[in-house]
Enzyme design. Structure first.
Site, short mmCIF file in Angstrom:
data_model
loop_
_atom_site.label_atom_id
_atom_site.label_comp_id
_atom_site.label_asym_id
_atom_site.label_seq_id
_atom_site.Cartn_x
_atom_site.Cartn_y
_atom_site.Cartn_z
N HIS A 54 16.60 22.29 -11.94
CA HIS A 54 16.95 20.97 -11.37
C HIS A 54 15.76 20.45 -10.56
O HIS A 54 15.51 20.89 -9.43
CB HIS A 54 18.19 21.08 -10.47
N HIS A 56 13.22 16.67 -10.04
CA HIS A 56 13.03 15.25 -10.36
C HIS A 56 11.53 15.00 -10.54
O HIS A 56 10.84 14.66 -9.59
CB HIS A 56 13.59 14.37 -9.24
N GLN A 150 20.47 7.39 -11.67
CA GLN A 150 20.33 7.53 -10.21
C GLN A 150 21.08 6.46 -9.42
O GLN A 150 21.66 6.72 -8.38
CB GLN A 150 18.84 7.51 -9.82
N HIS A 208 25.06 15.36 -10.94
CA HIS A 208 24.92 15.39 -9.48
C HIS A 208 26.35 15.17 -8.97
O HIS A 208 26.89 14.07 -9.10
CB HIS A 208 24.05 14.24 -8.99
N GLU A 211 27.50 15.40 -3.84
CA GLU A 211 26.37 15.76 -2.97
C GLU A 211 26.58 15.06 -1.63
O GLU A 211 25.92 14.09 -1.29
CB GLU A 211 25.04 15.35 -3.61
N ASP A 307 14.66 20.91 -6.81
CA ASP A 307 15.17 19.53 -6.66
C ASP A 307 14.05 18.51 -6.48
O ASP A 307 13.86 17.66 -7.32
CB ASP A 307 16.20 19.46 -5.52
N1 LIG Z 1 18.98 15.45 -3.97
C1 LIG Z 1 18.80 14.33 -4.71
C2 LIG Z 1 17.54 13.95 -5.12
C3 LIG Z 1 17.43 12.81 -5.87
N2 LIG Z 1 18.51 12.09 -6.20
C4 LIG Z 1 19.74 12.48 -5.78
O1 LIG Z 1 20.76 11.81 -6.08
N3 LIG Z 1 19.85 13.60 -5.05
#
Ligand SMILES: Nc1ccnc(=O)[nH]1
Length: 417
Positions: A54, A56, A150, A208, A211, A307
């Site tokens: 996970h 980005h 997102q 996601h 969160e 992350d």
């Molecule tokens: N932890 C996160 C990073 C990026 N986008 C998200 O929704 N959450």
């Protein structure tokens, strides 16, 4: 033919030799005979490569620079800042960021990455750039791309069509963010459509999910029910689920029974969520993690992940999974000696299970010769000392090799006394 000798193979204490031929593991055992090249690992720990399931990659280093800091330290401010800034995104910029991130991760022994790619962008800039990189880099790193909305599946106009377009272009996984939709009903409906889309395109699901710190945020229950009914739990991952760390035990126990049935997977991002969660608390302040230990004890597959690296959500991160593991086991109380001895699963096999790359993953005859060598004699020492990765090997060839650091520095003062 290459032979590695004096290896301490994680999970295989009886075998100390690894024979590699034509980029594959040929045999694992002892007294494996002659080879053109013999490499003495001097008793060091050998693992399959680290997996970061996970990350980005399209956001990496976006949070650097004046005026970019997330002041409240919350998820919502991160999303707002990204939304304000992403309009100027180009394929070149995404490519540059992703390569920097991959370089960071690979230099710490990662060879498998699942990246969420924001598809709430009418041009699908990030997806196009990353699809190209996935192909270009496939010999050195396995990339899996999640079509991730997102700014919301319903909240961002056209996201549903963009997600479908991304899947047609070749995305591997569908994503979602139900807790960011404008109502509970919108969140539930988004999950229904996302699950249907996954089944239609025969791809995995990685949401996601919840969160936040809200014990009433229960999209995990909905996601689990949907995939349980469709027998799709093993193809599904609930990422973050931090609210599950805030729910009542009686509710959690009911849900654990259902997770066991559905076989749904979980990803916890311990450093990032310790940073983002608990922001509304005074004291006591919550840790912000899902129930990692309880899920593992329940028989569910759980992996840890990085992350973010220096983006709008999280100012730190360097792609070093050892840092994630160390923080994660502390925050989760996964620190009994028996747990520490198994903890590498959380950044290796469990992530590989989530990515469903098992047929190509692991130190076994017939599989691609991918592995890392750590500067420690066993798993316990490696974690206690936060051992460095000394070598990363892909298809039998070194991606890199570094000299062991001298751990035992002599302190003159102590020698004299
Ligand atoms: N932890 C996160 C990073 C990026 N986008 C998200 O929704 N959450």
């Amino acid at each position: 033919m290459k032979k590695f000798i004096n290896a301490n193979i994680y999970g295989n204490p009886e075998s100390h030799e690894i024979l590699v031929e034509n980029g594959q593991f040929k045999a694992i055992g002892n007294d494996l005979g002659n080879a053109d090249e013999v490499i003495d690992l001097e008793g060091r720990l050998v693992l399959p490569p680290y997996v970061d399931p996970h990350l980005h990659l399209d956001y990496i280093f976006s949070g650097l620079g004046e005026g970019n800091a997330n002041v409240s330290g919350t998820l919502f401010e991160g999303i707002q800042r990204w939304s304000d800034n992403k309009k100027s995104l180009t394929k070149e910029l995404v490519r540059e960021r992703a390569i920097k991130g991959i370089q960071k991760e690979m230099s710490h022994g990662v060879q498998f990455i699942r990246t969420h790619v924001d598809i709430t962008d009418p041009n699908l800039t990030g997806m196009k750039a990353l699809l190209k990189l996935r192909e270009e880099l496939k010999d050195v790193v396995t990339l899996q791309l999640v079509a991730f909305p997102q700014e919301g599946f319903f909240r961002f106009k056209g996201a549903e069509q963009l997600m479908e377009e991304a899947l047609k272009m070749g995305a591997d996984v569908v994503g979602g963010i139900p807790h960011f939709e404008i109502s509970y009903e919108h969140g539930v409906e988004s999950l229904k459509r996302i699950v249907d889309m996954a089944i239609k395109y025969n791809v995995m699901i990685d949401i996601h999910c919840d969160e936040n710190d809200d014990p009433n945020s229960r999209f995990l229950e909905v996601l689990n029910a949907l995939v349980m009914e469709k027998d799709y739990g093993e193809y599904t991952t609930a990422s973050h689920t931090t609210s599950f760390g805030s729910v009542e035990n009686s509710y959690a126990n009911k849900m654990l029974g259902l997770f066991r049935e559905s076989k749904i997977n979980f990803i916890s991002c311990p450093t990032e969520n310790a940073h983002l969660q608990g922001r509304g608390d005074s004291y006591p302040k919550r840790r912000g993690l899902t129930r990692v230990k309880e899920l593992l004890d329940n028989g569910n597959n759980v992996a840890f992940a990085q992350d973010s690296i220096a983006d709008y959500w999280y100012p730190l991160g360097n792609g070093n999974m050892m840092n994630i593991l160390d923080n994660g086991i502390h925050l989760a109380h996964y620190t009994h000696i028996d747990e520490i001895n198994m903890a590498f699963d959380l950044i290796t096999y469990n992530g590989a299970n989530i990515m469903r790359v098992n047929d190509k993953y692991g130190i076994e005859a017939g599989k691609p010769a991918n592995m890392i060598v750590l500067d420690a004699k066993d798993a316990y020492e490696a974690i206690r000392e936060r051992a460095e990765v000394l070598a990363s090997i892909r298809n039998g060839e070194y991606l890199f090799k570094r000299e062991p650091r001298k751990n035992e520095i002599e302190i003159d003062f102590l020698k004299q006394s």
